[in-house]
Design an enzyme around this catalytic site. Structure first.
Site, PDB file in Angstrom:
ATOM      1  N   GLY A  93      52.261  -5.628  -1.354  1.00 42.64           N
ATOM      2  CA  GLY A  93      52.568  -4.453  -2.164  1.00 42.64           C
ATOM      3  C   GLY A  93      51.461  -4.185  -3.164  1.00 42.64           C
TER       4      GLY A  93
ATOM      5  N   GLU B  24      48.054  -8.327  -2.261  1.00 43.51           N
ATOM      6  CA  GLU B  24      48.155  -7.462  -3.431  1.00 43.51           C
ATOM      7  C   GLU B  24      47.265  -6.233  -3.259  1.00 43.51           C
ATOM      8  OE1 GLU B  24      48.840 -10.522  -7.130  1.00 43.51           O
ATOM      9  OE2 GLU B  24      46.803 -10.415  -6.316  1.00 43.51           O
ATOM     10  N   CYS B  25      47.836  -5.056  -3.413  1.00 44.33           N
ATOM     11  CA  CYS B  25      47.108  -3.796  -3.517  1.00 44.33           C
ATOM     12  C   CYS B  25      46.147  -3.587  -2.342  1.00 44.33           C
ATOM     13  CB  CYS B  25      46.405  -3.700  -4.868  1.00 44.33           C
ATOM     14  SG  CYS B  25      46.007  -2.004  -5.349  1.00 44.33           S
ATOM     15  N   GLY B  26      44.860  -3.836  -2.512  1.00 42.05           N
ATOM     16  CA  GLY B  26      43.920  -3.646  -1.418  1.00 42.05           C
ATOM     17  C   GLY B  26      44.284  -4.471  -0.205  1.00 42.05           C
TER      18      GLY B  26
END
Length: 463
Positions: free
Chosen positions: A434, A332-334
């Site tokens: 993502g 997720e993200c990072g």
């Protein structure tokens, strides 16, 4: 059977009124007085929740009417409040601000769901008598709201405070539960996404300074009395995770260090309930990783530690080898940024794991902010095709690679920005990555499918 749960929700008139600092000050002050505090944060948030947990020396859970039904919220609140003397919920945005003109998913709605008294934090900069008018308007704006008191913040001096108090006593029956002076600077350093992480420096001294401020300026006894006066909570809700915990079937690693640490506690708890043995890992310390069957990479601040991550080439190569071998990896993200080819920040490019032929670049303004809704467009080990996924995003980076449109993806964004061209959840073998964050209690089956995929890998002997 009725259950007494002393509780109070701290809200503001808008973002930036100081409710986070007040919430941290109260949690730390109550804790220093020997009270066990159960902290909660309304809405999608990792940073404030981390600080609240540090202040209470107890994990902080998020309560979000967008993600969760009333029953789920009451279950999480009830079970996470067990053993506490008082539960404190920090609201978000303005008290009545929600997703529409009716205030759906607002802090006020959450307060009604929990029958929680509300203490309203008001920025009194350049205001006196108008504060009383605002308070009276808030007190009568929505039926069912229990406005237990106000905390008047950023007061200019003794004369200002005296006029404020007299105005409140003259025009309102809502009690003043404290008045705070203006502070020259934020006692906790900030960066682009909010308060700076406590993992980058020792935050205990800052929290104790806030507790000192609360002792000097806030009516702690009055606030505790307001929490004690909350109605009986009602019958005990069902468990957070239905059914018995599954025996351990797979080992799932999760990176938790100063670079990546955005995890809702319920996400990790859901994996454990589904049969995962969780192993904490790091991308920063250079220590070799133990054998694992699956990997969870949360969000965080990889841009702050890009040079250190890029320098740890053995870990990045190993990470890529796990993805190539088909290990179930959820990022997720990072975590997604780490799995790309490179991360650009301040004119420099740092090599990352290279699982996806993408580059993310850090921007001065948010590139995705708020709740998300998406449709799963491909069957994966994490989600079935056709499932509707609720989530949220908060990222300052964006994909800049031309090849993003050609990559497989798992989500079609119905609400929110995602990673590229209305898509998110890039796919490579059994890796999903993502910008979208999920909460396990709003993603039924995610944890069970993740653990099942990791267990299948273990049975197949590929680790």
């Amino acid at each position: 059977m009725a259950n007494p749960i002393p509780r109070i929700l701290l809200a503001g008139l808008s973002g930036g009124t100081g409710k986070t600092i007040v919430s941290l000050a109260l949690v730390r002050a109550f804790t220093r007085r020997g009270r066990t505090v159960a902290p909660f944060k309304k809405g999608p948030d990792y940073i404030d929740a981390q600080w609240l947990g540090l202040a209470a020396d107890r994990s902080c859970s998020n309560l979000d009417p967008f993600f969760h039904s009333r029953d789920v919220i009451r279950s999480v609140f009830f079970h996470k409040s067990r053993g506490a003397d008082v539960s404190l919920i920090e609201g978000n945005r303005g008290l009545f601000d929600g997703m529409d003109e009716w205030g759906s998913c607002s802090s006020a709605e959450l307060a009604r769901m929990l029958d929680a008294p509300v203490a309203l934090v008001i920025d009194c900069t350049k205001m006196t008598r108008t504060v009383a008018a605002i308070v009276q308007g808030c007190a009568g704006f929505e039926p069912g709201l229990n406005l237990a008191g106000v905390i008047l913040n950023r007061t200019a001096g003794e004369r200002h405070r005296a006029v404020l108090r007299r105005s409140m006593e003259t025009y309102s029956d809502v009690p003043v539960l404290g008045m705070l002076p203006k502070m020259g600077r934020n006692p906790i350093p900030e960066r682009h996404m909010g308060l700076m992480s406590d993992q980058e420096y020792d935050g205990a001294a800052h929290l104790d300074a806030l507790a000192d401020l609360a002792e000097d300026w806030l009516d702690l006894d009055g606030l505790l009395a307001a929490a004690d006066a909350a109605p009986e909570f009602g019958p005990e809700p069902g468990p957070i995770f239905p059914g018995s915990a599954v025996p351990k079937a797979a080992r799932i690693g999760y990176v938790r260090d100063a670079a990546l640490w955005f995890y809702y506690p319920e996400n990790l708890e859901a994996l454990e309930h589904a049969g995962a043995e969780l192993v904490r890992l790091s991308l920063l310390d250079g220590e070799p990783w133990p054998e694992i069957d699956g990997l969870y990479l949360g969000g965080g601040f990889p841009e702050v530690f890009a040079e250190r991550i890029a320098a740890n080439q053995p870990a990045l190569r190993y990470l890529r080898s796990l993805a190539e071998a088909g290990m179930p990896i959820y990022a997720e993200c990072g975590g997604f940024m780490v799995l790309c080819d490179a991360l650009e920040i301040d004119g420099r490019t740092h090599a990352m794991a290279g699982v996806f032929p993408l580059t993310t670049t850090f921007c001065p303004r948010p590139q995705g902010l708020g709740y998300t809704e998406a449709e799963v467009v491909e069957d994966t080990v994490f989600f079935p095709r056709g499932e509707r996924v609720l989530g949220h995003e908060f990222h300052y980076s964006m994909c800049v690679s031309d090849g993003a449109a050609e990559l497989r993806h798992g989500l079609r964004m119905l609400r929110g920005q995602g990673s590229a061209l209305g898509r998110d959840g890039f796919l490579h073998k059994n890796t999903w990555a993502g910008y979208n964050h999920i909460h396990a209690l709003a993603a039924p089956g995610w944890a069970e499918r993740f653990v099942a995929a990791a267990a299948a890998r273990r049975r197949g002997g590929a680790r």
